[in-house]
Motif scaffolding. Structure first.
Motif, PDB file in Angstrom:
ATOM      1  N   ARG A 225       8.905  13.971  -0.969  1.00 19.90           N
ATOM      2  CA  ARG A 225       8.534  13.192  -2.143  1.00 19.90           C
ATOM      3  C   ARG A 225       9.450  11.969  -2.300  1.00 19.90           C
ATOM      4  N   ALA A 226      10.744  12.152  -2.059  1.00 19.00           N
ATOM      5  CA  ALA A 226      11.681  11.038  -2.164  1.00 19.00           C
ATOM      6  C   ALA A 226      11.380   9.968  -1.120  1.00 19.00           C
ATOM      7  N   ARG A 227      11.029  10.381   0.082  1.00 13.81           N
ATOM      8  CA  ARG A 227      10.697   9.404   1.118  1.00 13.81           C
ATOM      9  C   ARG A 227       9.406   8.649   0.782  1.00 13.81           C
ATOM     10  N   ASP A 228       8.439   9.407   0.237  1.00 15.60           N
ATOM     11  CA  ASP A 228       7.204   8.731  -0.174  1.00 15.60           C
ATOM     12  C   ASP A 228       7.481   7.707  -1.276  1.00 15.60           C
ATOM     13  N   GLU A 229       8.314   8.088  -2.262  1.00 17.75           N
ATOM     14  CA  GLU A 229       8.682   7.149  -3.322  1.00 17.75           C
ATOM     15  C   GLU A 229       9.447   5.962  -2.755  1.00 17.75           C
ATOM     16  N   GLU A 230      10.288   6.224  -1.769  1.00 20.78           N
ATOM     17  CA  GLU A 230      11.064   5.139  -1.168  1.00 20.78           C
ATOM     18  C   GLU A 230      10.162   4.159  -0.411  1.00 20.78           C
ATOM     19  N   LEU A 231       9.143   4.690   0.260  1.00 22.78           N
ATOM     20  CA  LEU A 231       8.206   3.808   0.951  1.00 22.78           C
ATOM     21  C   LEU A 231       7.410   2.963  -0.045  1.00 22.78           C
ATOM     22  N   ARG A 232       6.979   3.592  -1.135  1.00 21.47           N
ATOM     23  CA  ARG A 232       6.288   2.814  -2.162  1.00 21.47           C
ATOM     24  C   ARG A 232       7.212   1.760  -2.778  1.00 21.47           C
ATOM     25  N   HIS A 233       8.474   2.123  -2.987  1.00 18.21           N
ATOM     26  CA  HIS A 233       9.453   1.163  -3.507  1.00 18.21           C
ATOM     27  C   HIS A 233       9.686   0.019  -2.512  1.00 18.21           C
ATOM     28  N   LEU A 234       9.654   0.338  -1.236  1.00 19.23           N
ATOM     29  CA  LEU A 234       9.818  -0.695  -0.210  1.00 19.23           C
ATOM     30  C   LEU A 234       8.695  -1.709  -0.267  1.00 19.23           C
ATOM     31  N   VAL A 235       7.465  -1.214  -0.393  1.00 17.64           N
ATOM     32  CA  VAL A 235       6.303  -2.103  -0.407  1.00 17.64           C
ATOM     33  C   VAL A 235       6.190  -2.860  -1.723  1.00 17.64           C
TER      34      VAL A 235
ATOM     35  N   ALA B 266       8.635  -3.356  -4.209  1.00 16.95           N
ATOM     36  CA  ALA B 266       9.791  -4.062  -4.774  1.00 16.95           C
ATOM     37  C   ALA B 266      10.664  -4.741  -3.722  1.00 16.95           C
ATOM     38  N   ARG B 267      11.072  -4.013  -2.711  1.00 14.78           N
ATOM     39  CA  ARG B 267      12.074  -4.557  -1.798  1.00 14.78           C
ATOM     40  C   ARG B 267      11.526  -5.693  -0.939  1.00 14.78           C
ATOM     41  N   LEU B 268      10.345  -5.521  -0.371  1.00 11.26           N
ATOM     42  CA  LEU B 268       9.780  -6.584   0.461  1.00 11.26           C
ATOM     43  C   LEU B 268       9.415  -7.835  -0.359  1.00 11.26           C
ATOM     44  N   PRO B 269       8.773  -7.710  -1.536  1.00 11.26           N
ATOM     45  CA  PRO B 269       8.527  -8.917  -2.337  1.00 11.26           C
ATOM     46  C   PRO B 269       9.799  -9.624  -2.779  1.00 11.26           C
ATOM     47  N   ALA B 270      10.837  -8.842  -3.130  1.00 11.53           N
ATOM     48  CA  ALA B 270      12.098  -9.467  -3.516  1.00 11.53           C
ATOM     49  C   ALA B 270      12.721 -10.213  -2.353  1.00 11.53           C
ATOM     50  N   LEU B 271      12.621  -9.635  -1.165  1.00 10.19           N
ATOM     51  CA  LEU B 271      13.148 -10.300   0.023  1.00 10.19           C
ATOM     52  C   LEU B 271      12.346 -11.555   0.354  1.00 10.19           C
ATOM     53  N   GLU B 272      11.055 -11.517   0.085  1.00 12.78           N
ATOM     54  CA  GLU B 272      10.210 -12.683   0.343  1.00 12.78           C
ATOM     55  C   GLU B 272      10.516 -13.821  -0.615  1.00 12.78           C
ATOM     56  N   ASP B 273      10.839 -13.491  -1.875  1.00 12.13           N
ATOM     57  CA  ASP B 273      11.116 -14.519  -2.881  1.00 12.13           C
ATOM     58  C   ASP B 273      12.572 -14.957  -2.920  1.00 12.13           C
TER      59      ASP B 273
ATOM     60  N   PRO C  73      16.057 -16.770  -2.064  1.00 10.60           N
ATOM     61  CA  PRO C  73      16.323 -18.051  -1.398  1.00 10.60           C
ATOM     62  C   PRO C  73      16.902 -17.897  -0.008  1.00 10.60           C
ATOM     63  N   HIS C  74      17.641 -16.813   0.226  1.00  8.84           N
ATOM     64  CA  HIS C  74      18.216 -16.543   1.543  1.00  8.84           C
ATOM     65  C   HIS C  74      17.799 -15.135   1.960  1.00  8.84           C
ATOM     66  N   PRO C  75      16.778 -14.984   2.791  1.00  7.61           N
ATOM     67  CA  PRO C  75      16.253 -13.655   3.113  1.00  7.61           C
ATOM     68  C   PRO C  75      17.210 -12.767   3.891  1.00  7.61           C
ATOM     69  N   GLN C  76      18.322 -13.296   4.386  1.00  9.25           N
ATOM     70  CA  GLN C  76      19.219 -12.457   5.176  1.00  9.25           C
ATOM     71  C   GLN C  76      19.839 -11.352   4.335  1.00  9.25           C
ATOM     72  N   ALA C  77      20.055 -11.560   3.064  1.00 10.30           N
ATOM     73  CA  ALA C  77      20.700 -10.569   2.201  1.00 10.30           C
ATOM     74  C   ALA C  77      19.650  -9.833   1.384  1.00 10.30           C
ATOM     75  N   PRO C  78      19.516  -8.491   1.552  1.00  8.21           N
ATOM     76  CA  PRO C  78      18.524  -7.757   0.764  1.00  8.21           C
ATOM     77  C   PRO C  78      18.804  -7.876  -0.726  1.00  8.21           C
ATOM     78  N   ALA C  79      17.780  -8.188  -1.492  1.00 13.93           N
ATOM     79  CA  ALA C  79      17.961  -8.393  -2.927  1.00 13.93           C
ATOM     80  C   ALA C  79      17.892  -7.088  -3.704  1.00 13.93           C
ATOM     81  N   VAL C  80      17.154  -6.074  -3.229  1.00 10.70           N
ATOM     82  CA  VAL C  80      16.976  -4.787  -3.917  1.00 10.70           C
ATOM     83  C   VAL C  80      17.360  -3.675  -2.957  1.00 10.70           C
ATOM     84  N   GLY C  81      18.136  -2.678  -3.461  1.00 15.82           N
ATOM     85  CA  GLY C  81      18.593  -1.578  -2.619  1.00 15.82           C
ATOM     86  C   GLY C  81      17.650  -0.384  -2.652  1.00 15.82           C
TER      87      GLY C  81
END
Length: 431
Positions: free
Chosen positions: A46-56, A58-65, A67-75
């Protein structure tokens, strides 16, 4: 003998019951541990499923927006997954995604800059041709009303050329114009003549310092962008105060407006753009795009002067300070106008032609009977004898245009009065 058999059966049954009890207890423990393990596995899935949903989500959109994509914006959403193989796989996905985003941004920025650069070349050439036509019309027409309209067109064309020049500089071009060494105060006046609200600018201070030829046009363009920004973000009835002063190791141009100011986030973003340390993505300058600070940052990085806007103005707005180091300054007597101009710090691209020099009309040497100044005609293709100073737009400064307008108006009035008097005298003599 028969009495001992039931006793033996009883003991066997007792031992069997004890063994069964032990087995039941053991089985119960194994079942409990298995249920616990299953619950842990289920919770982990369940935690991995939640983490995958969080990746899609929150984390990927934050990285896309970011200014410098090298540093992950959301953990990570669940800290228990840190330092696991699953977390390492997610980090690998983020790295691949960041690389793809950076590559796409780079290609989009290069394409946009190439398109803008080519477009600005054509627009600058058209603006220069229009400037030549306006100068020729100013030479041909002596009517004050026509000249007044031509001055308005000349001023609008100067603003049009400045916008195209600024965008071209942001896209990698050099300022293009080569100016002679000019006094710093004249460079500031030249910048004032390139903005719409030039009447609201008040220039204070007199210094005997000049800007070297290679830095005149960049300084004029940078100060013009700051003045335009100050005038646009303040009330129309207020003035923009400009102070020119010398400092220990250079000179400063201080611009104070009475506008709305900037908050901490806007000031931080402006400081990052003005530093010029990072390449500016023209596709991320807003809608509509704001080129001013980005253009100034490109100029400061190339020519070595500094601009800051992180100080509060005494009038409640923003104070912008342009600091020119001593390496960009000289004295007019030490670097005469007739001396050869310094070259830019780096050669202009070979594919970018040098803009057509702006023609400069000859000074008036005589006047007509009515007081109008006479000019010597000169072909539009004939090169100007001297490079135009930095305070000129289209070959004339605002002060020179005003003087000529006054001379034309006074000459026309005096000529008409003299002609009227001559006709009256002739009529009286005939009577």
């Amino acid at each position: 003998m028969t009495e001992r058999i039931p006793e033996a059966v009883i003991w066997c049954l007792a031992v069997g019951l004890i063994a069964v009890a032990v087995l039941l207890v053991r089985e119960r423990g194994i079942s409990a541990r298995q249920r616990t393990r299953n619950a842990e596995l289920k919770d982990g899935l369940r935690a991995r499923d939640e983490e995958l949903r969080h990746l899609v989500a929150a984390r990927l959109p934050a990285l896309e927006d970011a200014p410098h994509p090298q540093a992950p914006a959301v953990g990570l959403l669940d800290g228990r997954l840190a330092d696991t193989e699953f977390a390492k796989c997610l980090d690998g996905v983020l790295e691949r995604f960041a690389g793809a985003v950076e590559h796409a941004r780079s290609r989009a920025d290069q394409s946009a800059k190439a398109a803008l650069k080519a477009s600005m070349r054509s627009i600058q050439a058209l603006a220069n041709e229009q400037q030549v036509s306006i100068a020729e019309m100013q030479d041909r027409h002596d009517n004050p009303g026509v000249l007044r309209d031509l001055l308005e067109i000349d001023h609008a064309n100067a603003q049009f050329g400045r916008r195209a020049q600024a965008i071209a500089v942001l896209c990698g071009s050099w300022p293009g114009r080569q100016r002679a060494t000019s006094a710093l105060i004249e460079a500031v006046r030249g910048a004032t003549s390139r903005i719409r609200d030039y009447r609201r600018i008040r220039i204070n201070g007199e210094v005997d310092i000049a800007v070297r030829s290679r830095a005149v046009e960049p300084v004029v363009l940078a100060v013009a962008e700051l003045l335009d920004n100050a005038a646009r973000h303040s009330q129309p009835g207020t003035n923009v105060e400009v102070t020119v002063q010398t400092v220990h190791n250079g000179a400063c141009v201080v611009i104070d407006d009475a506008g709305v100011g900037m908050d901490a986030r806007a000031a931080e973003h402006a400081a990052e753009l003005l530093a010029g340390t990072h390449a500016v993505d023209v596709t991320r300058l807003g809608d509509p795009p704001r080129f001013g600070f980005a253009v100034i940052g490109a100029l400061t990085e190339r020519y070595g002067f500094n601009v800051s806007v992180d100080t509060l103005s005494p009038y409640g707005g923003v104070r912008a300070v342009v600091f020119l180091p001593a390496a960009l300054l000289t004295h007019l007597d030490a670097d005469p106008v007739g001396a050869p101009a310094d070259l830019d710090p780096a050669p202009a691209p070979a594919a970018e032609p040098e803009p057509t020099p702006e023609p400069r009309p000859e000074p008036a040497e005589a006047t007509t009977l009515g007081g109008l100044p006479k000019r010597r005609r000169r072909s539009a293709r004939q090169p100007a004898p001297q490079p135009a100073p930095a305070d000129e737009v289209g070959g004339r400064s605002a002060e020179e245009n005003a003087r000529r307008m006054g001379a034309f108006a006074r000459g026309t009035s005096s000529g008409r009065a003299a002609r009227h008097t001559l006709h009256e005298n002739e009529g009286n003599s005939q009577e």
